[in-house]
Scaffold this motif. Structure first.
Motif, PDB file in Angstrom:
ATOM      1  N   TYR A  28       0.714  -1.113   0.231  1.00  0.00           N
ATOM      2  CA  TYR A  28       0.033   0.016  -0.083  1.00  0.00           C
ATOM      3  C   TYR A  28       0.870   1.213  -0.082  1.00  0.00           C
ATOM      4  N   ASP A  32      -2.735   5.691  -3.998  1.00  0.00           N
ATOM      5  CA  ASP A  32      -4.045   6.360  -3.655  1.00  0.00           C
ATOM      6  C   ASP A  32      -5.114   5.493  -2.741  1.00  0.00           C
ATOM      7  N   TYR A  34      -8.058   6.036  -2.217  1.00  0.00           N
ATOM      8  CA  TYR A  34      -9.583   5.864  -2.626  1.00  0.00           C
ATOM      9  C   TYR A  34      -9.484   4.989  -4.016  1.00  0.00           C
ATOM     10  N   ARG A  35      -8.422   4.952  -4.723  1.00  0.00           N
ATOM     11  CA  ARG A  35      -8.192   3.673  -5.733  1.00  0.00           C
ATOM     12  C   ARG A  35      -7.955   2.526  -5.080  1.00  0.00           C
ATOM     13  N   GLU A  36      -7.305   2.325  -3.944  1.00  0.00           N
ATOM     14  CA  GLU A  36      -7.144   1.004  -3.620  1.00  0.00           C
ATOM     15  C   GLU A  36      -8.223   0.496  -2.429  1.00  0.00           C
ATOM     16  N   GLY A  37      -9.366   1.615  -2.243  1.00  0.00           N
ATOM     17  CA  GLY A  37     -10.368   1.143  -1.410  1.00  0.00           C
ATOM     18  C   GLY A  37     -10.222   1.312  -0.088  1.00  0.00           C
ATOM     19  N   CYS A  38      -8.951   1.912   0.422  1.00  0.00           N
ATOM     20  CA  CYS A  38      -8.510   1.965   1.842  1.00  0.00           C
ATOM     21  C   CYS A  38      -9.646   3.191   2.644  1.00  0.00           C
ATOM     22  N   ARG A  40     -12.776   3.796   2.340  1.00  0.00           N
ATOM     23  CA  ARG A  40     -14.028   3.157   2.837  1.00  0.00           C
ATOM     24  C   ARG A  40     -14.052   3.026   4.311  1.00  0.00           C
ATOM     25  N   SER A  41     -12.716   2.498   4.914  1.00  0.00           N
ATOM     26  CA  SER A  41     -12.800   2.372   6.361  1.00  0.00           C
ATOM     27  C   SER A  41     -11.958   3.519   7.005  1.00  0.00           C
ATOM     28  N   SER A  66      -6.716   4.144   7.898  1.00  0.00           N
ATOM     29  CA  SER A  66      -7.666   3.053   7.250  1.00  0.00           C
ATOM     30  C   SER A  66      -7.512   2.031   8.106  1.00  0.00           C
ATOM     31  N   SER A  68      -8.869  -1.050   7.861  1.00  0.00           N
ATOM     32  CA  SER A  68      -8.989  -2.147   7.065  1.00  0.00           C
ATOM     33  C   SER A  68      -7.461  -2.366   6.164  1.00  0.00           C
ATOM     34  N   CYS A  69      -6.985  -1.366   5.934  1.00  0.00           N
ATOM     35  CA  CYS A  69      -5.612  -1.346   5.112  1.00  0.00           C
ATOM     36  C   CYS A  69      -4.261  -0.952   6.142  1.00  0.00           C
TER      37      CYS A  69
END
Length: 145
Positions: A28, A32, A34-38, A40-41, A66, A68-69
């Protein structure tokens, strides 16, 4: 003579291995959120004002986390005409991202993997070329996990 050659070859191979695969790199890092989905948490863990040299507030800098990440990154809300740099620092490395004016004044930098270590963020903004004090900076406090 042969011993020196072997020693130098082994040392060079060890150096190449170290450079090619740093032990503390993470997938990670420098990506980015937002592109990696991090994102969201994500939650805000520290905030600070972005101030001019005359102490006028021109934005807010946020250190994000984040769950989750297990990453941190820095976000800024400022004038949509401002450009600048966003940095995130951890006990094991850093990342700096340059942003241009636009996006409604909301910008974010890339992530650094940071479980169970300290992180903090900073931002430098400027508008109208930074002339006449038209710049500002802010740094969050440290958040340690």
């Amino acid at each position: 003579m042969k011993i020196r050659v072997v020693t130098a070859t082994v040392a060079a191979a060890g150096l190449a291995l170290f450079v090619a695969s740093p032990a503390d790199a993470h997938t990670y890092d420098h990506k980015d959120p937002y592109r990696e989905g991090c994102a969201r948490s994500a939650k805000v863990v520290r905030t600070a004002a972005v101030k001019t040299p005359a102490r006028e507030t021109v934005g807010t800098v946020k250190l994000m986390w984040s769950r989750s990440c297990k990453t941190n990154w820095t976000e800024v809300s400022t004038s949509s005409t401002a450009s600048g740099t966003i940095s995130v620092y951890t006990d094991r490395g850093s990342d700096t991202f340059r942003f241009k004016a636009g996006n409604g004044g909301r910008h974010w930098g890339d992530m650094m993997y940071a479980p169970r270590i300290c992180a903090w963020g900073s931002v430098h903004v400027r508008w109208n070329g930074g002339r006449g004090g038209q710049n500002g900076q802010g740094t969050t406090g440290k958040a340690c996990g």
